[in-house]
Design a protein around this motif. Structure first.
Motif, PDB file in Angstrom:
ATOM      1  N   TYR A 252      26.608  36.195  45.266  1.00 17.74           N
ATOM      2  CA  TYR A 252      26.744  34.732  45.254  1.00 17.74           C
ATOM      3  C   TYR A 252      25.375  34.094  45.477  1.00 17.74           C
ATOM      4  O   TYR A 252      24.743  34.289  46.518  1.00 17.74           O
ATOM      5  N   LYS A 253      24.895  33.367  44.478  1.00 14.28           N
ATOM      6  CA  LYS A 253      23.629  32.645  44.538  1.00 14.28           C
ATOM      7  C   LYS A 253      22.501  33.473  45.148  1.00 14.28           C
ATOM      8  O   LYS A 253      21.880  33.071  46.149  1.00 14.28           O
ATOM      9  N   PRO A 254      22.215  34.623  44.568  1.00 17.95           N
ATOM     10  CA  PRO A 254      21.163  35.486  45.150  1.00 17.95           C
ATOM     11  C   PRO A 254      19.773  34.893  44.917  1.00 17.95           C
ATOM     12  O   PRO A 254      19.385  34.613  43.777  1.00 17.95           O
TER      13      PRO A 254
ATOM     14  N   LYS B  82      37.861  28.351  43.222  1.00 19.92           N
ATOM     15  CA  LYS B  82      36.779  27.372  43.417  1.00 19.92           C
ATOM     16  C   LYS B  82      35.565  28.003  44.088  1.00 19.92           C
ATOM     17  O   LYS B  82      34.419  27.738  43.703  1.00 19.92           O
ATOM     18  N   PHE B  83      35.797  28.819  45.113  1.00 15.98           N
ATOM     19  CA  PHE B  83      34.701  29.421  45.873  1.00 15.98           C
ATOM     20  C   PHE B  83      34.566  30.883  45.444  1.00 15.98           C
ATOM     21  O   PHE B  83      35.318  31.752  45.908  1.00 15.98           O
ATOM     22  N   ALA B  84      33.615  31.151  44.567  1.00 14.46           N
ATOM     23  CA  ALA B  84      33.483  32.486  43.976  1.00 14.46           C
ATOM     24  C   ALA B  84      32.689  33.427  44.877  1.00 14.46           C
ATOM     25  O   ALA B  84      31.819  34.171  44.423  1.00 14.46           O
ATOM     26  N   VAL B  85      32.990  33.368  46.168  1.00 21.74           N
ATOM     27  CA  VAL B  85      32.329  34.269  47.122  1.00 21.74           C
ATOM     28  C   VAL B  85      33.155  35.549  47.253  1.00 21.74           C
ATOM     29  O   VAL B  85      34.364  35.560  46.973  1.00 21.74           O
TER      30      VAL B  85
ATOM     31  N   THR C  51      20.597  35.827  38.537  1.00 17.07           N
ATOM     32  CA  THR C  51      21.995  35.595  38.201  1.00 17.07           C
ATOM     33  C   THR C  51      22.901  36.362  39.152  1.00 17.07           C
ATOM     34  O   THR C  51      22.665  37.534  39.442  1.00 17.07           O
ATOM     35  N   ALA C  52      23.953  35.688  39.622  1.00 23.02           N
ATOM     36  CA  ALA C  52      24.900  36.322  40.547  1.00 23.02           C
ATOM     37  C   ALA C  52      25.813  37.282  39.803  1.00 23.02           C
ATOM     38  O   ALA C  52      26.061  37.147  38.602  1.00 23.02           O
ATOM     39  N   SER C  53      26.318  38.249  40.548  1.00 26.04           N
ATOM     40  CA  SER C  53      27.279  39.213  40.017  1.00 26.04           C
ATOM     41  C   SER C  53      28.399  39.351  41.032  1.00 26.04           C
ATOM     42  O   SER C  53      28.307  40.141  41.968  1.00 26.04           O
ATOM     43  N   PRO C  54      29.496  38.555  40.896  1.00 21.17           N
ATOM     44  CA  PRO C  54      30.521  38.531  41.948  1.00 21.17           C
ATOM     45  C   PRO C  54      31.344  39.810  42.057  1.00 21.17           C
ATOM     46  O   PRO C  54      31.965  40.043  43.079  1.00 21.17           O
ATOM     47  N   ALA C  55      31.345  40.630  41.032  1.00 21.34           N
ATOM     48  CA  ALA C  55      32.146  41.858  41.075  1.00 21.34           C
ATOM     49  C   ALA C  55      31.604  42.812  42.119  1.00 21.34           C
ATOM     50  O   ALA C  55      30.432  42.743  42.513  1.00 21.34           O
TER      51      ALA C  55
ATOM     52  N   MET D  26      45.751  36.840  41.763  1.00 20.33           N
ATOM     53  CA  MET D  26      44.727  36.827  42.821  1.00 20.33           C
ATOM     54  C   MET D  26      43.859  38.088  42.756  1.00 20.33           C
ATOM     55  O   MET D  26      42.627  38.017  42.745  1.00 20.33           O
ATOM     56  N   PHE D  27      44.509  39.235  42.717  1.00 23.23           N
ATOM     57  CA  PHE D  27      43.786  40.508  42.753  1.00 23.23           C
ATOM     58  C   PHE D  27      42.937  40.718  41.504  1.00 23.23           C
ATOM     59  O   PHE D  27      41.987  41.514  41.518  1.00 23.23           O
ATOM     60  N   ALA D  28      43.253  40.014  40.428  1.00 23.13           N
ATOM     61  CA  ALA D  28      42.499  40.160  39.182  1.00 23.13           C
ATOM     62  C   ALA D  28      41.195  39.381  39.192  1.00 23.13           C
ATOM     63  O   ALA D  28      40.331  39.610  38.330  1.00 23.13           O
ATOM     64  N   LEU D  29      41.018  38.464  40.142  1.00 27.04           N
ATOM     65  CA  LEU D  29      39.776  37.703  40.202  1.00 27.04           C
ATOM     66  C   LEU D  29      38.594  38.651  40.430  1.00 27.04           C
ATOM     67  O   LEU D  29      38.685  39.593  41.240  1.00 27.04           O
ATOM     68  N   PRO D  30      37.467  38.433  39.762  1.00 26.15           N
ATOM     69  CA  PRO D  30      36.350  39.381  39.879  1.00 26.15           C
ATOM     70  C   PRO D  30      35.726  39.436  41.259  1.00 26.15           C
ATOM     71  O   PRO D  30      35.098  40.437  41.620  1.00 26.15           O
ATOM     72  N   ASN D  31      35.875  38.365  42.052  1.00 30.66           N
ATOM     73  CA  ASN D  31      35.259  38.319  43.383  1.00 30.66           C
ATOM     74  C   ASN D  31      36.220  38.737  44.493  1.00 30.66           C
ATOM     75  O   ASN D  31      35.956  38.492  45.667  1.00 30.66           O
TER      76      ASN D  31
END
Length: 914
Positions: free
Chosen positions: A861-863, A513-516, A897-901, A547-552
């Protein structure tokens, strides 16, 4: 003489670019010169073995003795070129020393080590350089240039030879124009009768050849005032100064004056007490960190350092709360440092009895009037800085019979009848505040309160100057935020319908939910087949992999068996056993058949996660210390050797019901002298603290929002750190509280980063060089840290500055945004040029021209970017115009555009005048 000095000043002003180009063979200095083309490179000389790289990195060129020091690693001083001093003493008198072949043999290994510049120093005085030495030096210079044409050569004192070699030298160094090296204590007003003639020759040489000059002079090592005054006089006479001690063993003063950013705290830890728990770390370090100072610790009952110079140390703080075993030796040491001019602040007690001799040296009077035990003591007078969080009643039981003399200032005067003492005072050597008027304990609830305002007291006692403070809480004016989760409770079942495990609930309701940016860890002994739960390990590993596979998400380890008391691990990495020590279950997870080994905890768990849980392209990046997080120097070194960073510890848990700055921890603690022995603390404590050690209430983590607020106002002490455990996903109350914390934090103006981003900023913070540069400032910050906080008046002139992208007012001062790892600026008022007021992302490649500004920008996140003085500007992103919004403050806002990776995607930004 006035005419010569005037000509030299004019030539120095107009010839800055020419002097800058003499070092053009060095990429490091080329970068510095291109960043500020009208500034001549600053040159330093340091010949001792203990190379203070942190301070010397402020200079563009540093000459060192290659027999005593090696060139530092490039990343420690990326903008500094290191020259080797060639010791050619005896050149004119001893025909056997040296010939060209000998010198070339000396140069070859130096060249291989990376030296590209050399100072030829035969020890001759400026007024005594001989013709014979000139002849031999000229032969040597020709031999060097023939065999090493790229070598940059600097000559010392041989004016006549320099006149014959205008195209073969990059600079000439002259020394002793004002204070010869054998007269370091000589009065500045004692003029050399030959000085006028020498200045005339120097002026003539510069006028005819364009050769640049650096004037070295000397003062006693402890006399910083002398160095400052002498450097100013040399500059007034038109020369580039460098004033050091005769042994070249201090960081001297030239056009730059490097601000010392270290403070030594002398304390008295209990036997076996972890450094993390002592008062010196727990209470005193945080205010000093806030002021910009890195802390080193010394145990009063161990051998104390003797070299505490004012070129590196801003002062000494005494925080003694246990027995001093050798009080006489301690008194002698402390008084000796005071005699050298080192400022001292005493908190609690001096640690020795004050007799007449000590009182005299401390600027105190011993009170002869006997104290009457029957008379109620009273407060006669107190300064405004007393009574900060609490004001105890008058208590003279622990205050010695001392009173400040006329040259001091009493901060707290107590009296009982005619018996009058000063429990706190500012004195010429520093200041003191004695128990219980520094920190007071509240016995009813075991809380502490500051009686004296610690930042104000330490600033005054140590005479700390206003300077741009490197800041790890903020970047581009936005408060930093990071999230890290310890692996405890990964195997715990969810206690509500739906997910089988609490970790799965976190994955579903928080991590997705929180892509931080988020750092997640596991305890191998909980999750892996070799641990406590082999039967459910496949399911737990499945959850960990998703979990570890999430980009953020970046990956951490919380070790193998989670030792609870890390101070019970010896320097071999083995468990300390014996009488009174913890049982197996109390020491760590009681994994059958496992014999504790710290290397298995760190490297072993890293290998397990990398080999079994991490997706392709990701690896463990951080160790999250378990238990009480009291990592030893050995543990810190092991993490470093494993190629990962580390974090945890610190106990920052200030709340409205425990509202004291004593509950705000420092950025970390130096466990040893090595750069890999510094432990970075979490910025805030975890939910275990807010839920009474997980006994309830389980919604208690909501109160961390109070901590976020109280560490942001009135002063910003900390970044926002959402720090918790996997077991927060097991209960509805804790899960709802966690979601509320995320939502509350993200409503604020934050810049989310990864935990490793934060750690790197703290590690860089320790090494930042801050220097006065004429009327302005020079800051070199390392590759990660980009924020300064200015506590005084004024704003930077962004149009004239270099390496400054903007600024914004904030808690505790003005936040100055660095555009690169170097900033030069003067605080002389605002202009009309556009600048970045705030940005929730990384700014790179910032440039300013006559038409506007351009830079690369990206974030996780939301830059977004807020621009000041830009209401009439056009904004383009990646070459395409965007519609920026003008807010109620007249500032222009836009986002990308954000880039969480972990790898940031940057966008090309152009802001142009209409």
């Amino acid at each position: 003489m006035f005419d010569y000095a005037k000509k030299l000043r004019l030539r120095l002003c107009l010839g800055g670019m020419a002097l800058a180009m003499i070092w053009s063979g060095s990429r490091a200095v080329e970068a510095a010169v291109s960043a500020m083309p009208d500034a001549a490179p600053n040159m330093a000389f340091y010949y001792d073995g203990d190379l203070p790289v942190d301070e010397l990195q402020a200079f563009d060129v540093v000459v060192i003795d290659p027999q005593k020091s090696a060139i530092p690693a490039q990343d420690l001083a990326p903008r500094t070129a290191w020259f080797a001093r060639l010791d050619l003493r005896g050149l004119a008198t001893d025909p056997s020393l040296p010939d060209a072949q000998w010198l070339l043999q000396q140069l070859q290994p130096l060249w291989q080590k990376g030296y590209r510049g050399f100072l030829l120093d035969d020890g001759a005085a400026l007024s005594a350089a001989s013709d014979a030495a000139d002849v031999r030096l000229e032969q040597l210079i020709d031999a060097i240039r023939q065999n090493y044409p790229a070598a940059r050569l600097v000559l010392k004192n041989h004016l006549a030879l320099a006149e014959r070699l205008p195209g073969k030298l990059q600079a000439l160094v002259v020394d002793g124009l004002y204070r010869p090296s054998d007269a370091g204590s000589q009065s500045l007003s004692a003029a050399d009768p030959m000085r006028g003639d020498l200045l005339a020759r120097i002026d003539s040489l510069q006028r005819r050849s364009g050769l640049r000059m650096v004037a070295i002079d000397y003062c006693r090592a402890a006399d910083k005032a002398c160095r400052r005054e002498t450097a100013a006089r040399i500059r007034r006479d038109g020369l580039m100064p460098y004033v050091t001690d005769p042994a070249f063993s201090v960081v001297g003063i030239g056009r730059l004056e490097v601000m010392p950013r270290k403070v030594l705290i002398v304390h008295s830890p209990g036997e076996g007490e972890p450094l993390d728990r002592v008062a010196a770390v727990r209470d005193v370090s945080m205010p000093l960190n806030y002021l910009g100072y890195d802390i080193q610790y010394a145990d009063v009952n161990q051998p104390l350092p003797v070299r505490i110079g004012s070129d590196r140390y801003a002062g000494i703080v005494v925080r003694i709360d246990n027995v001093v075993k050798k009080p006489d030796a301690w008194r002698r040491w402390l008084l000796a440092r005071m005699a050298e001019g080192m400022p001292v602040a005493v908190l609690g007690q001096f640690g020795f009895a004050i007799d007449h001799r000590s009182a005299q040296k401390l600027g105190l009077a011993l009170v002869a009037t006997p104290r009457s035990p029957d008379v109620q003591p009273r407060i006669v007078a107190k300064a405004a800085m007393l009574g900060f969080e609490i004001m105890p009643p008058a208590d003279i039981r622990n205050v010695p019979n001392i009173r400040a003399l006329a040259e001091g200032q009493s901060l707290l005067r107590l009296a009982a009848g005619d018996y009058t003492v000063d429990a706190a005072a500012i004195l010429p050597w520093g200041g003191y505040t004695l128990d219980p008027y520094g920190l007071a304990s509240l016995p009813d609830n075991q809380q502490m309160r500051w009686v004296i305002q610690p930042i104000e007291f330490l600033t005054r006692a140590l005479s700390l100057p206003a300077m741009p403070v490197p800041d790890v809480t903020t970047e581009n004016g936005r408060r930093l935020m990071f999230v890290h989760v310890d692996g405890d409770g990964f195997a715990s079942r969810a206690e509500f319908p739906g997910p089988d495990y609490g970790a799965q609930a976190l994955y579903d309701q928080v991590f997705k939910k929180f892509a931080v940016p988020t750092t997640l860890s596991v305890i191998e002994g909980e999750v892996g087949k070799a641990g406590l739960y082999p039967n459910i390990s496949p399911r737990l590993e499945q959850i960990a992999r998703q979990m570890f596979a999430l980009p953020n998400v970046e990956i951490g380890t919380h070790t193998f068996s989670h030792p609870f008391m890390m101070e019970m691990i010896d320097e071999r990495g083995k468990r300390i056993r014996g009488k009174g020590k913890a049982s197996d279950g109390d020491f760590s997870l009681n994994i059958p058949g496992y014999e504790f080994d710290l290397n298995r905890e760190i490297q072993g768990s890293i290998d397990y996660i990398n080999g079994n849980l991490a997706p392709s392209g990701k690896r463990v990046a951080v160790v999250q210390w378990p238990g009480n997080a009291a990592a030893s120097p050995f543990a810190l070194r092991l993490a470093h050797q494993a190629g990962v960073l580390s974090i945890n510890g610190g106990d920052t848990n200030i709340t409205r019901s425990n509202k004291s700055w004593s509950n705000i921890a420092p950025y970390g603690v130096a466990k040893g002298n090595g750069p890999d022995e510094f432990q970075v603390y979490a910025a805030t404590m975890d939910e275990n603290v807010y839920t009474n050690d997980w006994r309830g209430p389980f919604y208690g983590f909501n109160r961390v929002l109070e901590t976020f607020s109280l560490t942001d106002s009135p002063l910003r002490f900390k970044a926002i750190n959402i720090y918790y455990h996997m077991y927060s996903g097991t209960k509805l109350a804790s899960l709802k509280a966690l979601i509320n914390v995320y939502e509350g934090a993200l409503k604020q103006a934050v810049f989310p980063i990864y935990t490793t981003d934060y750690i790197r900023r703290v590690l860089d913070w320790r090494r930042v060089a801050v220097a006065r540069d004429g009327d302005g400032w020079l800051v070199r910050s390392g590759s990660n840290l980009r924020q300064l906080r200015w506590p005084g008046k004024g704003v930077p002139d962004v149009q004239a500055a270099s390496g400054v992208s903007g600024y914004a007012p904030g808690p505790g001062g003005l936040y100055v945004h660095m555009a690169s790892d170097e900033a030069r600026f003067v605080l002389n008022g605002a202009g009309k040029a556009p600048y970045i007021s705030a940005a929730a992302g990384f700014v790179r490649g910032f440039q300013r021209d006559a038409h506007g500004i351009q830079f690369e920008f990206g974030g996780y996140y939301k830059p977004d970017v807020v621009l000041a003085n830009a209401s009439g500007c056009r904004v383009s992103v990646d070459g395409q115009p965007v519609r920026a919004r003008l807010d109620k403050n007249g500032q222009l806002r836009f986002s990308v555009t954000a880039s969480p990776a972990r790898s940031v995607a940057y966008h090309a930004i152009r802001v142009a005048h209409e």
